[in-house]
Enzyme design. Sequence first.
Site, PDB file in Angstrom:
ATOM      1  N   HIS A   1       0.624  -1.338   0.134  1.00  0.00           N
ATOM      2  CA  HIS A   1      -0.046  -0.052   0.063  1.00  0.00           C
ATOM      3  C   HIS A   1       0.952   1.367   0.116  1.00  0.00           C
ATOM      4  CE1 HIS A   1      -3.612  -2.629   0.706  1.00  0.00           C
ATOM      5  NE2 HIS A   1      -3.928  -1.924  -0.292  1.00  0.00           N
TER       6      HIS A   1
ATOM      7  N   ARG B   1     -15.910   0.672  -4.034  1.00  0.00           N
ATOM      8  CA  ARG B   1     -15.708  -0.920  -3.720  1.00  0.00           C
ATOM      9  C   ARG B   1     -15.967  -0.939  -2.243  1.00  0.00           C
ATOM     10  NH1 ARG B   1      -9.852  -3.308  -3.584  1.00  0.00           N
ATOM     11  NH2 ARG B   1      -9.632  -1.951  -1.899  1.00  0.00           N
TER      12      ARG B   1
ATOM     13  N   ARG C   1       2.117 -10.501  -2.268  1.00  0.00           N
ATOM     14  CA  ARG C   1       2.229  -9.060  -2.861  1.00  0.00           C
ATOM     15  C   ARG C   1       2.995  -8.230  -1.870  1.00  0.00           C
ATOM     16  NH1 ARG C   1      -3.606  -6.223  -3.100  1.00  0.00           N
ATOM     17  NH2 ARG C   1      -2.599  -4.320  -2.951  1.00  0.00           N
TER      18      ARG C   1
ATOM     19  N   CYS D   1      -8.407  -1.895 -12.319  1.00  0.00           N
ATOM     20  CA  CYS D   1      -8.171  -0.903 -11.497  1.00  0.00           C
ATOM     21  C   CYS D   1      -6.826  -1.256 -10.440  1.00  0.00           C
ATOM     22  CB  CYS D   1      -9.316  -0.704 -10.483  1.00  0.00           C
ATOM     23  SG  CYS D   1      -9.686  -2.321  -9.639  1.00  0.00           S
TER      24      CYS D   1
HETATM   25  C1  PEP Z   1      -6.052  -5.202  -6.714  1.00  0.00           C
HETATM   26  O1  PEP Z   1      -6.154  -6.023  -6.026  1.00  0.00           O
HETATM   27  O2  PEP Z   1      -5.631  -5.155  -7.726  1.00  0.00           O
HETATM   28  C2  PEP Z   1      -6.806  -3.997  -6.150  1.00  0.00           C
HETATM   29  C3  PEP Z   1      -7.158  -3.019  -6.909  1.00  0.00           C
HETATM   30  O3  PEP Z   1      -7.182  -4.069  -4.615  1.00  0.00           O
HETATM   31  P1  PEP Z   1      -6.244  -3.700  -3.698  1.00  0.00           P
HETATM   32  O4  PEP Z   1      -4.858  -3.278  -4.141  1.00  0.00           O
HETATM   33  O5  PEP Z   1      -6.980  -2.557  -2.782  1.00  0.00           O
HETATM   34  O6  PEP Z   1      -6.232  -5.001  -2.959  1.00  0.00           O
HETATM   35 MG    MG Z   2      -7.450  -6.233  -4.176  1.00  0.00          MG
END
Ligand code: PEP
Ligand code: MG
Length: 915
Positions: A480, A626, A762, A798
């Site tokens: 993030h 979302r 991630r 997105c």
């Molecule tokens: C994603 O998983 O690509 C997404 C847009 O959601 P987040 O990054 O908030 O998990």
């Molecule tokens: Mg996500």
Amino acid sequence: MSSTLRFLGAPMRGVVVPLSEVPDPVFGEGVMGPGIAIDPLGETLHAPCNGEVIQCARTAHAITLRDDGNHEWLLHIGLDTVDLGGEGFELLVSAGERVSAGDPLCRFDADRLAQRATALVSPIVLTNGAEIQLEALVTPGTVVEMGEALLRWQVAVEAASAGHDEPGREQTAHDEATITSASGLHARPAARLRAIAQTHAVELTLTRAGGSRVGEPSVGEASAASLSALLNLGLARGDRVRIMARGASAQAAVEAAVALLETPEAAGDGGQNEPLQARPGGQQRAPQAAAIESAPGVLTGLAASAGLVVGPLVRYTVALPHVPDKGENPERERQVLSQAVADADASLARAMEVARARGREDETEIFEAHRAWLDDPDLRAAAEAEIASGHSAGRAWFLALEREIQRLQTGDNPLLAARADDLRDLQRRVMQPLATEAATTVSGIDGAILTARELTPSQFVEVADRIAGLCLAAGGLTSHVSILARARGLPCLVALGEALLEADSDKACLDVRRDRHHGVLELAPDESRLAAVDAELAGQRRQASAERAAAFDPVSTRDGRCLHVAANIASSMEAREAAGAGADGVGLMRSEFLFLKRQAAPTLAEQQAEYRAAVEAMGGKPVVVRLLDIGADKQLPYLPLSATPNPALGERGVRLWQTHPDLFETQLDALLEAGRGLPLCEDGLPTLRLMVPMVADVGELRWVRERLVSRATELGIERLPALGAMIEVPTAALCAASLAREADFLSIGTNDLTQYALAMDREVASLALRNDVLHPGVLRLIALCLEGAAGQCPVAVCGAAAGDPLAGALLAAMGVDELSVEPGRIAAVKAALRRLHAGALASRLPSLLALEDGAAVRQALGDLPKAMLDADDDVPDDGTQGIDGVSSSVGEVKSGIGSATARDNATRDNTTTRD
Ligand code: PEP
Ligand code: MG
């Protein structure tokens, strides 16, 4: 004759009460003996130590236990509970039975006791040791956990021979062990040694076998009670150590210690030298990234956010709180310090509880080690000596820890130097409540390139407007903080490795190119390099201003494909920024940011106002909110989720809503109210759109729609907001056809889709390079998703891939209808799309899908003729330039291209009467 320390654990969870405050003179005045009391928060009394039950009251309200040192403990549940005649108690043991610490002894009905007894507060009294001075290890008024060390005392012992245990007699035992942990004896195993000593109620000492190594000062032996003394031994892998225990369970303690030191996993060693600094915000620790090989004076990291800047390097530190230098009176300062240490301990205990509940073992152990440090008798003694010499409690704590920090930092052991961060954290934690002025957060950072091991999102937000760039030793591209840095257009490199933390420069150059996976931090750029950077920056400014001027115009590629470029936002404030940057709408409003950093969930009215403000900021353009996506890396302090071994695969996103209907339905109501009476957009869908995260199949989406219809009916709202599904779970991509029948739109969350498709977290820096959306397997999932949705509903992207120049171009060529990116990227993405020849690039898709991995696809895309991606040259209309005809290798991916017309076919009947 010598003395040994003994410990007693808490027999139940509850608030600690000094015996003198127990409202019963027999206990309160110490007539029965010394002790302590607990106001229970549970309903089971457990054995506080190993021993033998020597007496159970006929009425079951009291039990006496003899420990292995012959001390007899009366455990009395509540006051005047004898009068209940056994009602509300269930004895689980009988006299003569041998029990181990933690075994349940008696269950009681706390409600019934509360109604019928004088008090629930339960004395724990040593009945055969009136002369013994018991020391409480937990501050009165705070909560103690069952089994946590509660009391300690010293007893005189005669020297005893080594060997097997004999209950009731003092024993000594010793053995030798070889340190096997790659990280040597670091803080976590040290904390575990201390726990072994406490659990077995022994005095445990370690000595380096064979003395110190050549050239190293002898640090003598260390008691397991002192973490700093243990670390001072400087034990590395392969070192031999002699372990000595004194106490009734000496042999068992030595065996446990040997097992701990000789088993790397038992020592909490993942084979790595893990840093121990607690992560505020409770995020999971990622392993350290290995630094990428670079030229001297140049550090290489992963390109989290592009940009080119020059500035001094400043290490992120939070200034220490201001505390008075001198103390008023030593006795008072001692009490103040004890209280501050106890408070810090209580807050660490809470943090530990939360971490444990979330299944974060690493984090739990970090907090545990910090607690052990707080309890270190050597540190406490050093602080008390400072108080005795006239310093205030806060200053004394500062000085005591500062000496230790300096010693760790100046030694030649990098392992110990890394522990200095942990002590700094504890130094601040205890000083904070003693501060006279608020600490200035971070200083000297304006215009600097900030360096840190890692930052939490809230730490980032605090500094982001002041710094020129950010470099992190750890971190991943889709963490993030990386997302936030891209949102602000702040140049950022992650996963630079630990060498970053040693780096120093008055004028460094951070160079992160948009189309490269890696970027560099040059520590000593020369004059000619600095001049080149200046010239380049001037050119970039000219280009950016030209792009900004065209940011409000609609976008079509050179071959006429029309796309939307929307914004990813976290608040209505960012919606205003997005509108000002030319966004064609909001493609993702991460509503969970509204729920973070608070003590309780936002109210319906607060939410409604925020969603409505976002819609108003966008002036009639679509806004996709979302629905709450909590779980895994996104946690709420007021919503503790049950422990699960793998949170990323546990209750999260839509899966959580069935178990938390209040949270979910309040959000639905707020969104329905925010969307009430809004007109339709040009595409025929309502302005306000709801998007469901972590959907695995269409049943989940149907369930949400049912709830939405039901809430709308209740609120008298006729037109439903549009409802879409995120494609983040591989099965959702594979089942896109059925989802698209139910959904008004789909949006591919490439961050999670990539992590789940590749089974690579991630947040893990060491995997960041391979965790690439351009992996052919991930691209095939996206192609299948587009094919499944074709003609049924539009598909957006997105995830971070939408803003990645190579991935964004390929996704556009594959047929997505919208790219949703950080506001700061909108103008540039629009400009890049206008330069793209989508058809020509699409014709390359089969050959790209046939490649082996993400790196190969990235390389192939980078090598493509510029005409396809980014140039003014003409490309033949049939898009055949350079086609190499490998399409047969992806026979199962039939088209992979082409839901571009879906938007036109996607009008839904968004009314509550929808069938
Ligand atoms: C994603 O998983 O690509 C997404 C847009 O959601 P987040 O990054 O908030 O998990
Ligand atoms: Mg996500």
